[in-house]
Design a protein around this motif. Structure first.
Motif, PDB file in Angstrom:
ATOM      1  N   LEU A 146      68.312  63.794 -15.662  1.00 43.30           N
ATOM      2  CA  LEU A 146      69.352  63.752 -14.363  1.00 43.30           C
ATOM      3  C   LEU A 146      68.901  64.673 -13.594  1.00 43.30           C
ATOM      4  CD1 LEU A 146      72.261  61.666 -12.971  1.00 43.30           C
ATOM      5  CD2 LEU A 146      73.425  64.529 -14.062  1.00 43.30           C
ATOM      6  N   SER A 147      68.946  65.770 -13.512  1.00 42.12           N
ATOM      7  CA  SER A 147      68.673  66.000 -12.213  1.00 42.12           C
ATOM      8  C   SER A 147      67.771  66.421 -11.314  1.00 42.12           C
ATOM      9  CB  SER A 147      68.986  68.442 -12.960  1.00 42.12           C
ATOM     10  OG  SER A 147      68.152  68.268 -13.609  1.00 42.12           O
ATOM     11  N   THR A 148      66.521  66.563 -11.742  1.00 43.53           N
ATOM     12  CA  THR A 148      65.120  66.275 -11.299  1.00 43.53           C
ATOM     13  C   THR A 148      64.492  64.685 -11.195  1.00 43.53           C
ATOM     14  OG1 THR A 148      64.123  65.724 -13.603  1.00 43.53           O
ATOM     15  CG2 THR A 148      63.951  67.788 -12.729  1.00 43.53           C
ATOM     16  N   GLY A 149      66.394  64.001 -10.778  1.00 44.31           N
ATOM     17  CA  GLY A 149      66.066  62.257 -11.044  1.00 44.31           C
ATOM     18  C   GLY A 149      66.321  62.453  -9.412  1.00 44.31           C
ATOM     19  N   LEU A 150      67.840  63.242  -9.504  1.00 47.06           N
ATOM     20  CA  LEU A 150      68.351  63.211  -8.627  1.00 47.06           C
ATOM     21  C   LEU A 150      67.320  64.270  -6.740  1.00 47.06           C
ATOM     22  CD1 LEU A 150      71.818  64.645  -9.094  1.00 47.06           C
ATOM     23  CD2 LEU A 150      71.075  62.593  -7.057  1.00 47.06           C
ATOM     24  N   ALA A 151      66.840  65.125  -7.357  1.00 48.83           N
ATOM     25  CA  ALA A 151      66.214  65.503  -6.251  1.00 48.83           C
ATOM     26  C   ALA A 151      64.679  64.840  -6.124  1.00 48.83           C
ATOM     27  CB  ALA A 151      65.291  67.262  -6.675  1.00 48.83           C
ATOM     28  N   ILE A 152      64.296  63.748  -6.600  1.00 47.50           N
ATOM     29  CA  ILE A 152      62.849  63.301  -6.615  1.00 47.50           C
ATOM     30  C   ILE A 152      63.243  61.733  -5.908  1.00 47.50           C
ATOM     31  CG2 ILE A 152      61.178  62.342  -7.653  1.00 47.50           C
ATOM     32  CD1 ILE A 152      60.666  64.341  -9.532  1.00 47.50           C
ATOM     33  N   MET A 153      64.572  61.464  -6.398  1.00 45.44           N
ATOM     34  CA  MET A 153      64.663  60.137  -5.926  1.00 45.44           C
ATOM     35  C   MET A 153      65.105  60.484  -4.007  1.00 45.44           C
ATOM     36  SD  MET A 153      68.448  58.634  -5.980  1.00 45.44           S
ATOM     37  CE  MET A 153      69.439  59.839  -4.732  1.00 45.44           C
ATOM     38  N   GLY A 154      65.675  62.023  -3.980  1.00 40.31           N
ATOM     39  CA  GLY A 154      65.588  62.373  -2.102  1.00 40.31           C
ATOM     40  C   GLY A 154      64.319  61.701  -2.078  1.00 40.31           C
ATOM     41  N   PHE A 155      63.054  62.213  -2.784  1.00 40.10           N
ATOM     42  CA  PHE A 155      62.300  62.441  -1.815  1.00 40.10           C
ATOM     43  C   PHE A 155      61.858  60.543  -1.616  1.00 40.10           C
ATOM     44  CE2 PHE A 155      57.184  61.996  -1.326  1.00 40.10           C
ATOM     45  CZ  PHE A 155      57.227  63.830  -0.791  1.00 40.10           C
ATOM     46  N   GLY A 156      62.254  59.869  -2.529  1.00 41.09           N
ATOM     47  CA  GLY A 156      62.368  58.418  -1.796  1.00 41.09           C
ATOM     48  C   GLY A 156      63.107  58.195  -0.734  1.00 41.09           C
ATOM     49  N   GLY A 157      64.080  59.059  -0.859  1.00 42.67           N
ATOM     50  CA  GLY A 157      64.967  58.194   0.175  1.00 42.67           C
ATOM     51  C   GLY A 157      64.521  59.487   1.191  1.00 42.67           C
ATOM     52  N   GLY A 158      64.124  59.997   1.666  1.00 43.92           N
ATOM     53  CA  GLY A 158      63.777  60.647   2.865  1.00 43.92           C
ATOM     54  C   GLY A 158      63.006  59.342   3.694  1.00 43.92           C
ATOM     55  N   ALA A 159      61.891  58.731   3.148  1.00 43.25           N
ATOM     56  CA  ALA A 159      61.568  57.410   4.180  1.00 43.25           C
ATOM     57  C   ALA A 159      62.704  56.817   4.949  1.00 43.25           C
ATOM     58  CB  ALA A 159      60.915  56.843   4.052  1.00 43.25           C
ATOM     59  N   LEU A 160      63.284  56.630   4.271  1.00 46.07           N
ATOM     60  CA  LEU A 160      64.510  55.578   4.180  1.00 46.07           C
ATOM     61  C   LEU A 160      65.346  56.005   5.589  1.00 46.07           C
ATOM     62  CD1 LEU A 160      66.231  54.467   1.364  1.00 46.07           C
ATOM     63  CD2 LEU A 160      64.348  53.583   1.896  1.00 46.07           C
ATOM     64  N   ILE A 161      65.859  57.436   5.980  1.00 47.05           N
ATOM     65  CA  ILE A 161      66.126  58.651   6.883  1.00 47.05           C
ATOM     66  C   ILE A 161      64.943  58.912   7.599  1.00 47.05           C
ATOM     67  CG2 ILE A 161      67.626  60.195   7.540  1.00 47.05           C
ATOM     68  CD1 ILE A 161      67.827  60.696   4.307  1.00 47.05           C
ATOM     69  N   ALA A 162      64.232  58.972   7.713  1.00 48.11           N
ATOM     70  CA  ALA A 162      63.082  58.443   9.033  1.00 48.11           C
ATOM     71  C   ALA A 162      62.415  57.890   9.311  1.00 48.11           C
ATOM     72  CB  ALA A 162      61.411  59.429   8.138  1.00 48.11           C
ATOM     73  N   SER A 163      62.453  56.577   8.808  1.00 49.63           N
ATOM     74  CA  SER A 163      62.500  55.482   9.580  1.00 49.63           C
ATOM     75  C   SER A 163      63.129  55.576  10.565  1.00 49.63           C
ATOM     76  CB  SER A 163      62.053  54.105   9.064  1.00 49.63           C
ATOM     77  OG  SER A 163      60.589  54.394   7.971  1.00 49.63           O
ATOM     78  N   PRO A 164      64.050  54.808  10.665  1.00 50.62           N
ATOM     79  CA  PRO A 164      64.686  53.986  11.724  1.00 50.62           C
ATOM     80  C   PRO A 164      65.080  55.847  12.713  1.00 50.62           C
ATOM     81  CG  PRO A 164      65.943  54.551   9.595  1.00 50.62           C
ATOM     82  CD  PRO A 164      64.654  54.971   9.037  1.00 50.62           C
ATOM     83  N   LEU A 165      64.998  56.736  12.065  1.00 50.75           N
ATOM     84  CA  LEU A 165      65.228  57.751  12.878  1.00 50.75           C
ATOM     85  C   LEU A 165      64.211  58.333  14.224  1.00 50.75           C
ATOM     86  CD1 LEU A 165      66.388  60.564  13.327  1.00 50.75           C
ATOM     87  CD2 LEU A 165      65.341  61.892  11.708  1.00 50.75           C
ATOM     88  N   THR A 166      62.946  57.957  13.747  1.00 56.03           N
ATOM     89  CA  THR A 166      62.324  57.562  14.058  1.00 56.03           C
ATOM     90  C   THR A 166      61.909  56.243  15.212  1.00 56.03           C
ATOM     91  OG1 THR A 166      60.053  58.443  11.551  1.00 56.03           O
ATOM     92  CG2 THR A 166      59.123  58.512  13.427  1.00 56.03           C
ATOM     93  N   ALA A 167      61.986  55.301  14.753  1.00 53.38           N
ATOM     94  CA  ALA A 167      61.311  54.704  15.739  1.00 53.38           C
ATOM     95  C   ALA A 167      63.159  54.892  16.397  1.00 53.38           C
ATOM     96  CB  ALA A 167      62.729  53.048  14.994  1.00 53.38           C
ATOM     97  N   SER A 168      64.083  55.708  16.279  1.00 50.50           N
ATOM     98  CA  SER A 168      65.186  55.265  17.701  1.00 50.50           C
ATOM     99  C   SER A 168      64.693  57.093  18.258  1.00 50.50           C
ATOM    100  CB  SER A 168      66.448  56.061  16.873  1.00 50.50           C
ATOM    101  OG  SER A 168      67.370  56.417  17.252  1.00 50.50           O
ATOM    102  N   LEU A 169      64.119  58.118  17.770  1.00 52.34           N
ATOM    103  CA  LEU A 169      63.748  58.823  19.292  1.00 52.34           C
ATOM    104  C   LEU A 169      62.327  58.431  19.776  1.00 52.34           C
ATOM    105  CD1 LEU A 169      63.962  61.822  16.476  1.00 52.34           C
ATOM    106  CD2 LEU A 169      65.179  60.981  18.513  1.00 52.34           C
ATOM    107  N   LEU A 170      61.927  57.728  19.036  1.00 54.47           N
ATOM    108  CA  LEU A 170      60.586  57.483  19.611  1.00 54.47           C
ATOM    109  C   LEU A 170      60.897  55.974  21.154  1.00 54.47           C
ATOM    110  CD1 LEU A 170      58.148  56.142  16.724  1.00 54.47           C
ATOM    111  CD2 LEU A 170      57.434  57.811  19.061  1.00 54.47           C
ATOM    112  N   SER A 171      61.960  55.112  21.200  1.00 55.92           N
ATOM    113  CA  SER A 171      62.379  54.737  21.927  1.00 55.92           C
ATOM    114  C   SER A 171      63.085  55.526  23.228  1.00 55.92           C
ATOM    115  CB  SER A 171      63.300  53.467  21.089  1.00 55.92           C
ATOM    116  OG  SER A 171      64.051  52.923  22.056  1.00 55.92           O
ATOM    117  N   THR A 172      63.832  56.417  22.618  1.00 50.15           N
ATOM    118  CA  THR A 172      64.473  57.249  23.481  1.00 50.15           C
ATOM    119  C   THR A 172      63.535  57.425  24.943  1.00 50.15           C
ATOM    120  OG1 THR A 172      66.523  57.836  21.523  1.00 50.15           O
ATOM    121  CG2 THR A 172      66.013  59.362  23.342  1.00 50.15           C
ATOM    122  N   PHE A 173      62.368  58.427  23.633  1.00 51.26           N
ATOM    123  CA  PHE A 173      61.475  59.071  24.691  1.00 51.26           C
ATOM    124  C   PHE A 173      60.633  58.333  24.665  1.00 51.26           C
ATOM    125  CE2 PHE A 173      63.044  62.480  21.702  1.00 51.26           C
ATOM    126  CZ  PHE A 173      63.751  63.181  22.418  1.00 51.26           C
ATOM    127  N   GLY A 174      60.657  57.147  25.172  1.00 51.08           N
ATOM    128  CA  GLY A 174      59.412  56.429  25.892  1.00 51.08           C
ATOM    129  C   GLY A 174      58.578  56.045  25.337  1.00 51.08           C
TER     130      GLY A 174
END
Lengths: 468, 47
Positions: A146-174
């Motif tokens: 459970l404990s390592t699953g939580l952390a390593i799920m985070g690694f998979g989840g990191g992309a879920l956060i970064a994808s829309p964040l990157t798209a939004s920042l790229l758009s903001t900065f032209g």
């Protein structure tokens, strides 16, 4: 400052809850999981700097290679110096990677982006990935999956956060669209570096190691030992490399990851090739994006769900499921390719959930075999399997699919050969998993060299801490 | 720290609770945002 990073400074005080450790681990893993969202930068870099597809993939490829190398090289140091030191190193390298890349883009030097994000940032990925693993296992001897699953799920989840964040920042900065601003891409790297600096800092501020002799309330190491859920002995990282168990597990992880990447790598075109005839053309592209999204979700969810279940069913049994059922599901996709979309979806989702679960369950499997002594370092060495599969998986699927396309093959038949190879690899991995036995006592550490945490695992007279 | 020191009081004060909630929100909110953005794309799969 050096004292601030030492293991002694982060021994948990009385009353500290172990449930504060997963957020610390997730602060690191949710950040470094950004690597999986690198593709968001590919089009702006290609259009802004006039680069080829291969060139824009270079920073990511180098980062994944460095992940495997640095986790293998620095694993022992991570175990020796403790998780705060490792998390600070990971934060420094990962953030520096973004900042160096930003400078590279301001100067128009793409090689600096490759060096910054790929080499320096890649070291941050490797050290960060293994930084919380052994600490989590020591805090959760009753639920390591459970404990390592939580952390390593985070690694998979990191992309879920970064994808829309990157798209939004790229758009903001032209820096989006057909004519992206290179300075805007640099600004995006700069902003992301600063965001991750703040976000990851909580990880190394919050992380704590359990006090000597601590065990979870109500958990009896003697009972766990009799039940066979504790390792028989402790094995050092260097000694582990001499055991057949390590290499069998290395093959298991390599082939399990290869099989998952088989679908993940070409998910979008696979879906379109399977359902081109049964889906209106104007809906096909959108449906394929939805398919990729649902696979990402399965990849993340599988890490937590299946890894947690391994605490109940046992690690070997879980890998029997990942590999055995995985092979059957690939067989299903080969024999009944596109008759039923529901069947195709269920099979793909399960395969991707097993892919993620393979990563998440392996630290607990290592603990079962080699104990908690240097489990982080052993995990680091095992991650070279990931780098190998990262090359092997796309190579198999892309090379074969491209050859079939050139031969004029249409539809699901383009993937029949590649999927058949995946079945063979999964069967080989299944056999390797069957061959894994408890490590022979001659590989165990002498009792007087055991670390505190390891001895605590089996002691029946240790204090039952009130940290929960 | 000795085993004896590890056996302190288990009672959490309000400060510890606030800290724990904030720690989980720190990682939970960004994850929920990423999940939400992902889930938005899934309906297209079913037309």
């Amino acid at each position: 400052m050096a004292g601030f990073l030492t293991r002694e400074r982060i021994v948990a005080p009385p009353g500290w809850s172990r449930w504060l450790v997963p957020p610390a681990a997730l602060s690191i893993h949710l950040a470094i999981g950004q690597a999986y969202a690198w593709s968001a930068f590919k089009s702006p870099l290609a259009d802004g700097l006039g680069l080829s597809g291969v060139a824009t993939a270079l920073p990511f490829t180098l980062a994944i290679i460095m992940l495997g190398l640095s986790s293998a090289l620095f694993g022992t140091k991570v175990d020796t110096n403790g998780p705060r030191w490792a998390m600070v190193v990971a934060t420094s390298c990962f953030v520096s990677g973004f900042l160096i890349s930003a400078v590279g883009l301001y100067l128009g030097w793409y090689w600096l982006v490759v060096f910054g994000y790929g080499f320096v940032g890649g070291i941050g990925l490797g050290v960060g990935y293994i930084s919380p693993v052994s600490t989590l296992i020591k805090w959760f001897p009753d639920r390591p999956g459970l404990s390592t699953g939580l952390a390593i799920m985070g690694f998979g989840g990191g992309a879920l956060i970064a994808s829309p964040l990157t798209a939004s920042l790229l758009s903001t900065f032209g820096a989006s669209g057909d004519d992206p601003s290179v300075v805007g891409i640099g600004n995006t790297f700069l902003a992301m570096g600063l965001i991750y600096l703040v976000f990851m800092s909580v990880g190394w501020l919050l992380i704590r190691v359990p006090a000597e002799g601590w065990t979870p309330p109500g958990w009896d190491p003697a009972t766990a030992s009799r039940a066979g859920t504790l390792p028989a002995g402790q094995v050092s990282a260097n000694t582990a490399l001499r055991t057949p168990q390590f290499w069998l597990l290395w093959v298991v992880l390599t082939f399990n990851v290869t099989a998952g990447i088989g679908i993940l790598e070409r998910a979008n075109p696979i879906f379109q090739d399977f359902f081109r005839d049964s889906t209106p053309a104007e809906m096909l592209a959108g449906a394929a994006v939805g398919f990729v999204s649902i696979l990402s979700l399965a990849n993340s969810a599988g890490r937590l769900a299946w890894s947690s279940l391994s605490d109940v069913l046992g690690r070997k049994n879980m890998y029997r499921i990942y590999l055995g059922v995985g092979a059957l599901l690939y067989l299903l996709l080969t024999l009944v390719p596109n008759q039923s979309r529901a069947l195709f979806l269920v099979a793909s989702i399960l395969i991707l959930s097993f892919y993620g679960a393979g990563f998440a369950t392996v630290p607990a499997y290592l603990r079962d075999l080699f104990g908690t002594y240097q489990v982080g370092a052993i995990h680091g060495r095992l991650l070279t399997a990931w780098s190998t599969a990262g090359v092997l998986g796309p190579l198999i699927v892309n090379a074969i699919a491209d050859a079939r396309i050139q031969a004029g093959v249409e539809g699901p038949a383009r993937y029949t050969t590649a999927f058949s190879i995946m079945i063979v690899l999964l069967v080989i991995a299944f056999v390797c998993n069957e061959l894994i036995r408890p490590v022979h006592p001659r590989f165990h550490q002498p009792a007087d060299r055991e670390p505190d945490g390891a001895a605590a695992d089996r002691s029946t007279t240790d204090a039952k801490g009130t940290q929960s | 720290m000795s085993p004896q020191q590890a056996t302190g009081s288990a009672t959490w004060g309000p400060l510890q609770w606030v800290g724990a909630v904030l720690a989980w929100l720190w990682v939970g909110v960004p994850f929920a945002y990423g999940l939400y953005e992902l889930v938005l794309k899934i309906p297209a799969l079913f037309g």
